[in-house]
Design a protein around this motif. Structure first.
Motif, PDB file in Angstrom:
ATOM      1  N   GLN A   6       0.791  -1.225   0.000  1.00 58.39           N
ATOM      2  CA  GLN A   6       0.000   0.000   0.000  1.00 58.39           C
ATOM      3  C   GLN A   6       0.825   1.278   0.000  1.00 58.39           C
ATOM      4  O   GLN A   6       1.698   1.457   0.851  1.00 58.39           O
ATOM      5  CB  GLN A   6      -0.919  -0.014   1.226  1.00 58.39           C
ATOM      6  N   ASN A   7       0.552   2.099  -0.978  1.00 59.33           N
ATOM      7  CA  ASN A   7       0.971   3.489  -0.992  1.00 59.33           C
ATOM      8  C   ASN A   7       2.481   3.749  -0.882  1.00 59.33           C
ATOM      9  O   ASN A   7       2.921   4.584  -0.089  1.00 59.33           O
ATOM     10  CB  ASN A   7       0.230   4.209   0.168  1.00 59.33           C
ATOM     11  N   PRO A   8       3.294   3.055  -1.681  1.00 55.57           N
ATOM     12  CA  PRO A   8       4.719   3.420  -1.690  1.00 55.57           C
ATOM     13  C   PRO A   8       4.911   4.780  -2.356  1.00 55.57           C
ATOM     14  O   PRO A   8       4.046   5.217  -3.121  1.00 55.57           O
ATOM     15  CB  PRO A   8       5.369   2.312  -2.527  1.00 55.57           C
ATOM     16  N   GLU A   9       6.027   5.428  -2.054  1.00 55.80           N
ATOM     17  CA  GLU A   9       6.308   6.734  -2.675  1.00 55.80           C
ATOM     18  C   GLU A   9       6.542   6.563  -4.179  1.00 55.80           C
ATOM     19  O   GLU A   9       6.139   7.408  -4.969  1.00 55.80           O
ATOM     20  CB  GLU A   9       7.536   7.383  -2.029  1.00 55.80           C
ATOM     21  N   GLN A  10       7.219   5.474  -4.524  1.00 55.52           N
ATOM     22  CA  GLN A  10       7.463   5.182  -5.947  1.00 55.52           C
ATOM     23  C   GLN A  10       7.385   3.672  -6.159  1.00 55.52           C
ATOM     24  O   GLN A  10       7.830   2.899  -5.298  1.00 55.52           O
ATOM     25  CB  GLN A  10       8.881   5.617  -6.372  1.00 55.52           C
ATOM     26  N   ILE A  11       6.833   3.287  -7.295  1.00 55.87           N
ATOM     27  CA  ILE A  11       6.938   1.884  -7.732  1.00 55.87           C
ATOM     28  C   ILE A  11       7.793   1.916  -8.996  1.00 55.87           C
ATOM     29  O   ILE A  11       7.429   2.534  -9.991  1.00 55.87           O
ATOM     30  CB  ILE A  11       5.559   1.270  -8.068  1.00 55.87           C
ATOM     31  N   ILE A  12       8.961   1.280  -8.907  1.00 55.78           N
ATOM     32  CA  ILE A  12       9.848   1.238 -10.069  1.00 55.78           C
ATOM     33  C   ILE A  12       9.540  -0.083 -10.772  1.00 55.78           C
ATOM     34  O   ILE A  12       9.995  -1.141 -10.335  1.00 55.78           O
ATOM     35  CB  ILE A  12      11.342   1.246  -9.645  1.00 55.78           C
ATOM     36  N   GLU A 384      13.939   1.670   2.079  1.00 58.05           N
ATOM     37  CA  GLU A 384      13.565   2.774   2.955  1.00 58.05           C
ATOM     38  C   GLU A 384      14.125   4.086   2.416  1.00 58.05           C
ATOM     39  O   GLU A 384      15.207   4.542   2.821  1.00 58.05           O
ATOM     40  CB  GLU A 384      14.133   2.499   4.360  1.00 58.05           C
ATOM     41  N   THR A 385      13.439   4.624   1.464  1.00 54.77           N
ATOM     42  CA  THR A 385      13.773   5.931   0.903  1.00 54.77           C
ATOM     43  C   THR A 385      12.549   6.391   0.125  1.00 54.77           C
ATOM     44  O   THR A 385      11.680   5.581  -0.197  1.00 54.77           O
ATOM     45  CB  THR A 385      14.991   5.880  -0.037  1.00 54.77           C
ATOM     46  N   GLU A 386      12.512   7.677  -0.213  1.00 61.53           N
ATOM     47  CA  GLU A 386      11.360   8.162  -0.970  1.00 61.53           C
ATOM     48  C   GLU A 386      11.688   8.323  -2.446  1.00 61.53           C
ATOM     49  O   GLU A 386      10.806   8.614  -3.252  1.00 61.53           O
ATOM     50  CB  GLU A 386      10.857   9.480  -0.370  1.00 61.53           C
ATOM     51  N   ASN A 387      12.962   8.157  -2.772  1.00 62.01           N
ATOM     52  CA  ASN A 387      13.365   8.373  -4.160  1.00 62.01           C
ATOM     53  C   ASN A 387      14.461   7.380  -4.546  1.00 62.01           C
ATOM     54  O   ASN A 387      15.439   7.213  -3.817  1.00 62.01           O
ATOM     55  CB  ASN A 387      13.884   9.804  -4.314  1.00 62.01           C
ATOM     56  N   TYR A 388      14.317   6.769  -5.696  1.00 61.66           N
ATOM     57  CA  TYR A 388      15.245   5.695  -6.074  1.00 61.66           C
ATOM     58  C   TYR A 388      16.681   6.182  -6.279  1.00 61.66           C
ATOM     59  O   TYR A 388      17.611   5.382  -6.259  1.00 61.66           O
ATOM     60  CB  TYR A 388      14.713   4.926  -7.290  1.00 61.66           C
ATOM     61  N   SER A 389      16.882   7.484  -6.447  1.00 60.21           N
ATOM     62  CA  SER A 389      18.254   7.990  -6.596  1.00 60.21           C
ATOM     63  C   SER A 389      19.114   7.642  -5.393  1.00 60.21           C
ATOM     64  O   SER A 389      20.335   7.500  -5.493  1.00 60.21           O
ATOM     65  CB  SER A 389      18.255   9.511  -6.751  1.00 60.21           C
ATOM     66  N   ASP A 390      18.459   7.501  -4.226  1.00 67.19           N
ATOM     67  CA  ASP A 390      19.190   7.180  -3.003  1.00 67.19           C
ATOM     68  C   ASP A 390      19.904   5.827  -3.077  1.00 67.19           C
ATOM     69  O   ASP A 390      20.865   5.591  -2.350  1.00 67.19           O
ATOM     70  CB  ASP A 390      18.218   7.140  -1.810  1.00 67.19           C
ATOM     71  N   LEU A 391      19.398   4.940  -3.938  1.00 64.64           N
ATOM     72  CA  LEU A 391      20.014   3.611  -4.022  1.00 64.64           C
ATOM     73  C   LEU A 391      21.492   3.707  -4.375  1.00 64.64           C
ATOM     74  O   LEU A 391      22.293   2.861  -4.012  1.00 64.64           O
ATOM     75  CB  LEU A 391      19.287   2.743  -5.058  1.00 64.64           C
ATOM     76  N   GLN A 394      23.355   6.780  -1.555  1.00 66.29           N
ATOM     77  CA  GLN A 394      23.714   6.282  -0.216  1.00 66.29           C
ATOM     78  C   GLN A 394      24.721   5.136  -0.394  1.00 66.29           C
ATOM     79  O   GLN A 394      24.419   3.969  -0.136  1.00 66.29           O
ATOM     80  CB  GLN A 394      22.471   5.770   0.517  1.00 66.29           C
ATOM     81  N   THR A 395      25.909   5.489  -0.815  1.00 66.76           N
ATOM     82  CA  THR A 395      26.901   4.487  -1.232  1.00 66.76           C
ATOM     83  C   THR A 395      27.215   3.473  -0.135  1.00 66.76           C
ATOM     84  O   THR A 395      27.565   3.855   0.977  1.00 66.76           O
ATOM     85  CB  THR A 395      28.204   5.196  -1.655  1.00 66.76           C
ATOM     86  N   GLY A 396      27.066   2.203  -0.497  1.00 67.54           N
ATOM     87  CA  GLY A 396      27.424   1.144   0.446  1.00 67.54           C
ATOM     88  C   GLY A 396      26.398   0.891   1.527  1.00 67.54           C
ATOM     89  O   GLY A 396      26.588   0.000   2.367  1.00 67.54           O
ATOM     90  N   GLU A 397      25.301   1.644   1.531  1.00 63.17           N
ATOM     91  CA  GLU A 397      24.260   1.477   2.559  1.00 63.17           C
ATOM     92  C   GLU A 397      23.222   0.477   2.071  1.00 63.17           C
ATOM     93  O   GLU A 397      22.762   0.575   0.930  1.00 63.17           O
ATOM     94  CB  GLU A 397      23.503   2.798   2.772  1.00 63.17           C
ATOM     95  N   ASN A 398      22.800  -0.412   2.934  1.00 64.16           N
ATOM     96  CA  ASN A 398      21.703  -1.306   2.563  1.00 64.16           C
ATOM     97  C   ASN A 398      20.381  -0.667   2.973  1.00 64.16           C
ATOM     98  O   ASN A 398      20.021  -0.657   4.141  1.00 64.16           O
ATOM     99  CB  ASN A 398      21.873  -2.668   3.245  1.00 64.16           C
ATOM    100  N   LEU A 399      19.655  -0.137   2.004  1.00 63.20           N
ATOM    101  CA  LEU A 399      18.383   0.522   2.307  1.00 63.20           C
ATOM    102  C   LEU A 399      17.209  -0.447   2.256  1.00 63.20           C
ATOM    103  O   LEU A 399      16.072  -0.065   2.525  1.00 63.20           O
ATOM    104  CB  LEU A 399      18.123   1.666   1.311  1.00 63.20           C
TER     105      LEU A 399
END
Ligand code: NIG
Ligand code: FE
Length: 418
Positions: A6-12, A384-391, A394-399
Motif C-alpha cells: 500500500q501506498n509506496p512513494e514510488q513503484i519502479i 527505505e527511501t522516498e526516491n530511487y536515486s538514493d540507491l 547512499q553508497t554502500g548502505e543497505n536501504l
C-alpha cells in the motif's frame, strides 16, 4: 489470498511490456508509478491500483509502504559464494604490487581456495554459505545464482553442487546452480590437463545432468585457465545435455572466448574488462547478456568494462557482485551499484535495469521475474527511501527493509516475516 503493497512513494516497475530485457535507450526507461498500490494474488502480481480506489477491494493482508519505494526483487546473477578459507594474505601481496595472474601462476589464487574447500565438509560449507545467502536476501535479492568451481575434482565439485541444492531447499528464494568445473586446471593435472577435461566431459557433466545438479555450465576462458578450444569442447557437451552455457571471458586477455560463447548460444558472457574495441560490435543486438562486474575491477585495481560502448552498441548489460574470495570479496550490492555509476559511467536508471530485468535475462528467467508486470511473479524488494536515486547516492548502505518472494514476506528488517 491477496496482498496489497500500500501506498509506496514510488513503484519502479522496470516494465518491458513482456519483452523481458532492456537494451540501448530502453535501459533508461524504468517506469516510475506514484500514487499507486500493488495488488498480489497468491504468488502473482495482478494489478497496480490508484490509491484512491484501493478501498473498493477486499484485501486479506496489507504491507504498508509509506516512505518506502518498491522495486522488482534484485536478481544477483553471478556469485561463487560456496567457499571456505580466506585469501587475505594474497590481498596483502596484491597491495604490495603482485598481480592476480602472478599469484595464480605461483599456485595461489583459485587453487588456494580449492585446497581449503577440499578439506571442508559438506556441513561446514553449508553453514558458511548460508550466512552469505541470508546477507543477499537482506539486500532484496529474490533470485541468486551460485557457481561451483572450487572443488575441481569429481567428489568436491559434486559436494559444492549439493551444498547449492541444499541452500535452495533451505531458503525461500530461487537459487540457481552453475557448474564451473572449468574454473582452473587443478594442480594435480598441471602437466596433463586433458585428463581433467576428460573428467569434466565424461564423468562430471553426465552425472550432473543425471542428478539434475546444475542449470548452467560455465567456464573461465583465460591464458591461466582454459583455451577457447577446451571451452568449446565443454560447451558442446553441455549443450548436448541441455545445460545452457555462461562464460568468464576477456577479464585479463582476449583469447577467443567471445566467439565460442556466441557459437554455443551462451546465455551470458561475464567480465569483459579488457574486451578489445573491435570485438564490441559482435555483441550488438544479441540476446546473450553481458554481465559486468565492477567489483572485480575495484578489488583488483584493474580496468573497468566499457559499459557505455556496449550500451551504445545495443548489447544487453547486466550487473552482479561476482562475490568470491579472490577477485571480488564484495557482497555489497549498493557498492556495486555505486561503482557502476561512478566507474562504468552508467545512469541510475540503467543500473536498476541491469540489476533486475537484465540479470534475470542472464539466468533465462526474465519472462517470470525481474520486472513488475501484471502476470509476473510477485518478487519485490522494498527500500527505505522516498526516491530511487538514493540507491546509488547512499553508497554502500543497505536501504532494503523488506523482501517479498512469490507473494510472501520473507525478510522484514523490523522482524516480522511470514
Ligand atoms: O569471476 N575469473 C575467474 N573466477 C573468479 C575469481 C575466482 C577466484 O579468484 O577465486 C572471477 O573473478
Ligand atoms: Fe566469477
Amino acid at each position: 489470498m491477496n496482498l496489497l503493497l500500500q501506498n509506496p512513494e514510488q513503484i519502479i516497475t522496470v516494465n518491458t511490456n513482456r519483452i523481458g530485457y532492456k537494451r540501448g535507450s530502453e535501459l533508461n526507461n524504468i517506469e516510475v508509478l506514484t500514487d499507486h498500490s500493488i495488488l498480489i494474488e497468491n504468488d502473482t502480481i495482478i494489478d497496480f491500483i490508484p490509491n484512491h480506489s484501493t478501498s473498493k477491494i477486499k484485501i486479506d493482508k496489507i504491507v504498508y509502504c509509506k516512505n518506502n519505494i518498491v522495486l522488482p526483487g534484485i536478481v544477483e546473477c553471478h556469485t561463487h559464494l560456496v567457499f571456505s578459507g580466506s585469501r587475505a594474505d594474497e590481498f596483502r601481496q596484491k597491495l604490495n604490487g603482485a598481480t592476480y595472474e602472478e599469484i595464480a601462476k605461483k599456485g595461489g589464487g583459485i587453487n588456494s581456495t580449492v585446497n581449503s574447500v577440499r578439506e571442508t565438509s559438506f556441513g561446514k560449507l553449508l553453514k558458511i554459505a548460508s550466512k552469505r545467502v541470508q546477507h543477499f536476501i537482506e539486500q532484496g535479492v529474490t533470485t541468486l545464482e551460485i557457481k561451483s568451481g572450487y572443488g575441481l575434482d569429481f567428489e568436491n565439485e559434486i559436494k559444492i553442487l549439493k551444498v547449492i541444492r541444499q541452500l535452495d531447499k533451505n531458503f525461500p528464494i530461487t537459487i540457481l546452480p552453475t557448474f564451473l568445473g572449468a574454473h582452473s586446471i587443478p594442480k594435480e593435472f598441471t602437466f596433463n590437463r586433458n585428463v581433467y577435461i576428460d573428467i569434466i566431459l565424461k564423468e562430471l557433466l553426465p552425472f550432473i545432468k543425471k542428478e539434475n545438479l546444475a542449470t548452467f555450465c560455465d567456464a573461465f576462458c583465460e591464458s591461466t585457465a582454459f583455451t577457447k578450444d577446451e571451452v568449446n569442447l565443454i560447451f558442446n557437451k553441455a549443450n548436448d545435455l541441455g545445460l545452457r552455457c555462461k562464460l568468464h571471458t576477456d577479464q585479463f586477455n582476449s583469447i577467443g572466448g567471445i566467439d565460442i560463447a556466441i557459437k554455443n548460444n551462451a546465455l551470458s558472457i561475464d567480465h569483459l574488462e579488457i574486451i578489445p574495441n573491435n570485438e564490441i560490435p559482435k555483441l550488438s543486438e544479441l540476446e546473450m547478456v553481458c554481465v559486468l562486474l565492477p567489483g572485480v575491477s575495484y578489488f583488483l585495481n584493474h580496468k573497468y568494462a566499457p559499459a557505455k560502448e556496449l550500451i551504445e552498441k545495443n548489447a544487453i548489460i547486466a550487473l552482479a557482485t561476482d562475490f568470491n574470495p579472490g577477485s571480488s570479496n564484495i557482497k555489497n550490492i549498493s557498492l556495486i551499484m555505486s561503482l557502476a555509476a561512478l566507474k562504468l559511467g552508467m545512469s541510475i536508471e540503467q543500473i536498476i535495469s541491469a540489476y533486475t530485468i537484465n540479470s534475470a535475462k542472464a539466468l533465462g528467467i526474465s519472462k517470470e521475474v525481474g520486472s513488475l508486470e501484471i502476470g509476473k511473479k510477485a518478487d519485490l524488494s522494498i527500500f527505505e527511501t522516498e526516491n530511487y536515486s538514493d540507491l546509488i547516492y547512499q553508497t554502500g548502505e543497505n536501504l532494503n527493509v523488506k523482501t517479498i518472494k512469490n507473494g510472501k514476506l520473507i525478510y522484514d528488517k523490523n522482524g516480522v516475516t511470514e
